[in-house]
Write an enzyme that holds these catalytic residues in place. Structure first.
Site, PDB file in Angstrom:
ATOM      1  N   GLU A  47      39.299  27.280  39.741  1.00  0.00           N
ATOM      2  CA  GLU A  47      38.156  28.099  40.193  1.00  0.00           C
ATOM      3  C   GLU A  47      36.982  27.279  40.740  1.00  0.00           C
ATOM      4  O   GLU A  47      35.828  27.509  40.389  1.00  0.00           O
ATOM      5  CB  GLU A  47      37.670  28.997  39.048  1.00  0.00           C
ATOM      6  CG  GLU A  47      38.767  29.899  38.510  1.00  0.00           C
ATOM      7  CD  GLU A  47      38.303  30.797  37.362  1.00  0.00           C
ATOM      8  OE1 GLU A  47      37.153  30.657  36.913  1.00  0.00           O
ATOM      9  OE2 GLU A  47      39.104  31.642  36.917  1.00  0.00           O
ATOM     10  N   ASN A  63      44.147  25.988  41.240  1.00  0.00           N
ATOM     11  CA  ASN A  63      44.310  27.370  40.772  1.00  0.00           C
ATOM     12  C   ASN A  63      43.016  28.166  40.967  1.00  0.00           C
ATOM     13  O   ASN A  63      41.936  27.665  40.675  1.00  0.00           O
ATOM     14  CB  ASN A  63      44.650  27.305  39.265  1.00  0.00           C
ATOM     15  CG  ASN A  63      45.146  28.613  38.703  1.00  0.00           C
ATOM     16  OD1 ASN A  63      46.072  29.220  39.254  1.00  0.00           O
ATOM     17  ND2 ASN A  63      44.561  29.059  37.599  1.00  0.00           N
ATOM     18  N   GLU A  78      48.510  34.066  36.867  1.00  0.00           N
ATOM     19  CA  GLU A  78      47.822  34.775  35.775  1.00  0.00           C
ATOM     20  C   GLU A  78      47.878  36.293  35.973  1.00  0.00           C
ATOM     21  O   GLU A  78      46.894  36.997  35.738  1.00  0.00           O
ATOM     22  CB  GLU A  78      46.353  34.318  35.672  1.00  0.00           C
ATOM     23  CG  GLU A  78      46.198  32.816  35.519  1.00  0.00           C
ATOM     24  CD  GLU A  78      44.771  32.360  35.250  1.00  0.00           C
ATOM     25  OE1 GLU A  78      43.912  33.208  34.944  1.00  0.00           O
ATOM     26  OE2 GLU A  78      44.523  31.156  35.352  1.00  0.00           O
TER      27      GLU A  78
END
Ligand code: XIL
Length: 377
Positions: free
Chosen positions: A192, A232, A296
């Site tokens: 992130e 990610n 996720e």
């Protein structure tokens, strides 16, 4: 008589004896439809609660399992795992081992949990999950080395020079990746890092500068040259501005020769919120030579949702798995948990829950069947 039914009473005892999900103060209902049992009045000396009369079936391992079906597509299918229920609930462990061929460590490898003080690491929870995965012939997805959340206060509140923080980060990555060298198959190295189209202002970015990302990947690669290294993020799963920013970031890294092997698309969805252009986005990342994993996945529901919400949720799960199968190089579908008994959603999004493919009592939901059906094709 079928063997699994002989196991049923034992499983049932385990199931009804389980404690509530972390953070939950409610007693668990004894069936998927019955209202929750009233919480017992608080006393100083808690009495043992009598076991409620079970009104539901136990978890019954399916045949074929999701992992058996996924193998035919050369696909990894997995779930994020927490050490607490893995130790405390036999059904949790049994279902994980049966259904999945990859596990992500949900919290235990994040900076704060694994490195709580400058001179102290806490490996026990991560070790337990890694050992469990190995025992059951599952791959391991390590999560995550550099993130702005769940970083310990000694990092976020510390006063650092660039040189000092570089040393700390290098030591952290070398220690954590080095400990699991040859055992953790893939790492979310940086999580992130993009916000509003540019690099997020985090302690890493502010003190070290934008090159903290390249350096983290280099150090992870040095610590385990065989591990696959991922960037990610969330919100850039389809084609949109954030996806463009992620694309530009990783393209630059590839061009600079940074050892990056893939992009993780988190895929935390709301009902009906499938992003448009997933296949197109995955394919352009694949064209950079990168693999993509859905890392996720969950589809959160409003507690007050309409009666057909589970069928609609199943459609969303199906659409994501289909997109992954259709895209050029999407190698995994990993969900952020697998049972509504243990999901981050209720504590992170007020009024939402029921985001996963098994209910709180380990019964498969329509979303489970939808994935099964998709993988059977
Ligand atoms: C969540 C965990 O599931 C929670 O238990 C924890 O309290 C907060 O973090 N994106 C990520 C994950 O990359 O690490 C987050 O996990 C969910 C959002």
């Amino acid at each position: 008589m079928d063997k699994k039914w002989l196991l049923a009473p034992a499983l049932l005892i385990v199931l009804v004896g389980c404690t509530a999900a972390p953070g939950s103060t409610e007693a668990l209902p004894t069936s998927t439809t019955a209202p929750p049992a009233a919480a017992p009045a608080a006393t100083n000396t808690p009495e043992p609660t009598p076991a409620p009369t079970p009104t539901h079936a136990p978890y019954v391992p399916s045949s074929p399992s999701l992992r058996e079906l996924a193998a035919a597509h050369d696909l990894l299918i997995g779930a994020a795992v927490s050490a607490g229920p893995l130790r405390g609930e036999a059904t949790y462990a049994q279902a994980l081992a049966h259904e999945f061929n990859v596990l992500t460590i949900e919290n235990a490898m994040k900076f704060g949990p694994i490195h709580p003080a400058p001179d102290r690491y806490a490996f026990a929870n991560a070790d337990a999950i890694v050992a469990f995965a190995e025992e059951h012939d599952m791959q391991i997805h390590g999560h995550t080395l550099v993130w702005h959340r769940q970083a310990p206060e000694w990092i976020t509140e510390g006063e650092w020079t660039r040189k000092e923080l570089l040393e700390v980060l290098h030591e952290h990555i070398a220690t954590v990746v080095g400990r699991y060298r040859g055992r953790v198959d893939a790492w979310d190295v940086v999580n992130e890092a993009i916000d509003k189209g540019r690099l997020r202002e985090t302690v890493w970015e502010k003190v070290i500068g934008p090159d903290y990302i390249d350096l983290a990947f280099q150090w992870a690669h040095e610590a385990d040259p065989d591990a696959l290294l991922f960037y990610n993020d969330y919100g850039g799963e389809g084609t949109n501005k954030k996806a463009d920013a992620i694309y530009d970031l990783v393209k630059g890294m590839v061009e600079r020769g940074v050892p990056i092997h893939g992009v993780g698309l988190q895929m935390h969805l709301t009902l009906g919120g499938i992003p448009t252009g997933i296949v197109e986005n995955v394919d352009r990342l694949a064209d950079l030579g990168l693999e993509v994993q859905i890392t996720e996945l969950d589809v959160r529901l409003q507690k007050q949702g309409k009666p057909d919400k589970f069928e609609r949720q199943a459609k969303d799960y199906k659409a994501v798995v289909e997109a992954c199968l259709q895209a050029k190089r999407c190698t995994a579908v990993i969900m952020w948990g697998f049972t509504d008994r243990h999901s981050w959603i209720p504590s992170a999004f007020e009024g939402y829950g029921e985001a996963l493919i098994f209910d709180e009592l380990y019964q498969p939901k329509p979303a489970y069947a939808a994935i099964q059906e998709t993988l059977q094709k």
